[in-house]
Design a protein around this motif. Structure first.
Motif, PDB file in Angstrom:
ATOM      1  N   LEU A   1       7.980  14.369 -97.005  1.00 58.13           N
ATOM      2  CA  LEU A   1       6.661  13.747 -96.919  1.00 58.13           C
ATOM      3  C   LEU A   1       5.859  14.207 -95.702  1.00 58.13           C
ATOM      4  CD1 LEU A   1       7.532  10.133 -98.068  1.00 58.13           C
ATOM      5  CD2 LEU A   1       6.188  11.839 -99.313  1.00 58.13           C
ATOM      6  N   PHE A   2       6.538  14.461 -94.580  1.00 54.65           N
ATOM      7  CA  PHE A   2       5.824  14.809 -93.358  1.00 54.65           C
ATOM      8  C   PHE A   2       5.684  16.298 -93.112  1.00 54.65           C
ATOM      9  CE2 PHE A   2       7.176  10.427 -92.326  1.00 54.65           C
ATOM     10  CZ  PHE A   2       5.919   9.889 -92.140  1.00 54.65           C
ATOM     11  N   GLU A   3       6.496  17.115 -93.800  1.00 55.77           N
ATOM     12  CA  GLU A   3       6.464  18.541 -93.486  1.00 55.77           C
ATOM     13  C   GLU A   3       6.173  19.453 -94.670  1.00 55.77           C
ATOM     14  OE1 GLU A   3       9.806  19.770 -91.121  1.00 55.77           O
ATOM     15  OE2 GLU A   3       9.722  17.951 -89.893  1.00 55.77           O
ATOM     16  N   THR A   4       5.883  18.881 -95.830  1.00 56.26           N
ATOM     17  CA  THR A   4       5.566  19.704 -97.000  1.00 56.26           C
ATOM     18  C   THR A   4       4.353  19.122 -97.719  1.00 56.26           C
ATOM     19  OG1 THR A   4       6.838  18.517 -98.696  1.00 56.26           O
ATOM     20  CG2 THR A   4       8.060  20.094 -97.316  1.00 56.26           C
TER      21      THR A   4
ATOM     22  N   ARG B   1       4.611  33.813-101.212  1.00 53.01           N
ATOM     23  CA  ARG B   1       3.508  33.121-101.882  1.00 53.01           C
ATOM     24  C   ARG B   1       3.360  31.708-101.322  1.00 53.01           C
ATOM     25  NH1 ARG B   1       6.264  35.194-107.071  1.00 53.01           N
ATOM     26  NH2 ARG B   1       7.524  33.418-106.528  1.00 53.01           N
ATOM     27  N   PRO B   2       2.129  31.182-101.302  1.00 53.13           N
ATOM     28  CA  PRO B   2       1.939  29.799-100.831  1.00 53.13           C
ATOM     29  C   PRO B   2       2.735  28.823-101.703  1.00 53.13           C
ATOM     30  CG  PRO B   2      -0.160  30.927-101.033  1.00 53.13           C
ATOM     31  CD  PRO B   2       0.868  31.831-101.643  1.00 53.13           C
TER      32      PRO B   2
ATOM     33  N   THR C   1      -6.619  24.500 -88.404  1.00 53.88           N
ATOM     34  CA  THR C   1      -6.136  24.256 -89.761  1.00 53.88           C
ATOM     35  C   THR C   1      -4.624  24.427 -89.784  1.00 53.88           C
ATOM     36  OG1 THR C   1      -6.480  26.566 -90.332  1.00 53.88           O
ATOM     37  CG2 THR C   1      -8.275  25.040 -90.845  1.00 53.88           C
ATOM     38  N   ALA C   2      -3.996  23.662 -90.666  1.00 54.74           N
ATOM     39  CA  ALA C   2      -2.536  23.729 -90.776  1.00 54.74           C
ATOM     40  C   ALA C   2      -2.130  25.072 -91.378  1.00 54.74           C
ATOM     41  CB  ALA C   2      -2.031  22.591 -91.651  1.00 54.74           C
ATOM     42  N   ALA C   3      -1.040  25.610 -90.881  1.00 53.92           N
ATOM     43  CA  ALA C   3      -0.526  26.875 -91.397  1.00 53.92           C
ATOM     44  C   ALA C   3      -0.032  26.671 -92.829  1.00 53.92           C
ATOM     45  CB  ALA C   3       0.602  27.376 -90.512  1.00 53.92           C
ATOM     46  N   VAL C   4      -0.338  27.624 -93.675  1.00 54.00           N
ATOM     47  CA  VAL C   4       0.105  27.565 -95.061  1.00 54.00           C
ATOM     48  C   VAL C   4       1.579  27.942 -95.108  1.00 54.00           C
ATOM     49  CG1 VAL C   4      -0.199  28.552 -97.368  1.00 54.00           C
ATOM     50  CG2 VAL C   4      -2.194  28.120 -95.918  1.00 54.00           C
ATOM     51  N   LYS C   5       2.383  27.096 -95.739  1.00 52.72           N
ATOM     52  CA  LYS C   5       3.810  27.400 -95.866  1.00 52.72           C
ATOM     53  C   LYS C   5       4.011  28.328 -97.051  1.00 52.72           C
ATOM     54  CE  LYS C   5       5.354  23.342 -93.550  1.00 52.72           C
ATOM     55  NZ  LYS C   5       6.340  23.418 -92.555  1.00 52.72           N
ATOM     56  N   LEU C   6       4.910  29.312 -96.867  1.00 51.39           N
ATOM     57  CA  LEU C   6       5.151  30.321 -97.886  1.00 51.39           C
ATOM     58  C   LEU C   6       6.556  30.191 -98.450  1.00 51.39           C
ATOM     59  CD1 LEU C   6       3.598  33.362 -95.990  1.00 51.39           C
ATOM     60  CD2 LEU C   6       2.463  31.832 -97.620  1.00 51.39           C
TER      61      LEU C   6
END
Length: 134
Positions: A38-41, A13-14, A3-8
């Protein structure tokens, strides 16, 4: 399947997905920023007909950024880069909308290179520098 890592965010906070209205996305900075977003968020950029009122964030990159135009079309440059942006700024302000407004990527006026003697070693640093001081 990983699974993709959740960005904080900076507070840990996510990051919540946003809809971004990008004005002036066809230029160098805008096109690269769109690609990165578009590709990283998880954010969305709906496209050319995006309305500011439907967006969570507006990014204004629209500007005349051709140095030759600064001298040949100074009023058009001022209108495009500043005065034409005022309705966007006003709307965002009055409707509590988030706005990121970029200035142009150029520096107005003469560069330090234009004041250097022709035989200065700083004039030969790079080809890009040579092109800017011509």
């Amino acid at each position: 399947m990983a699974t993709a890592a959740v960005k904080l965010d900076l507070d840990g906070r996510p990051i919540k997905p946003m809809t971004i209205c990008m004005i002036g996305a066809g230029g160098f900075i805008g096109s690269h920023l769109c690609e990165k977003i578009l590709f990283e968020t998880p954010h969305k950029i709906p496209g050319a007909r995006c309305l500011i009122k439907m967006a969570d964030l507006t990014i204004n990159l629209a500007a005349i950024c051709t140095p030759a135009d600064y001298n040949t079309r100074p009023l058009d440059t001022i209108y495009s880069n500043f005065i034409d942006a005022l309705p966007v700024v006003k709307y965002c302000s009055e409707n509590n909308k988030r706005l990121i407004h970029f200035s142009t990527c150029e520096v107005y006026g003469k560069t330090i290179g234009s004041f250097l003697p022709k035989d200065s070693p700083l004039r030969q640093v790079t080809l890009a520098f040579e092109l800017k001081i011509c």
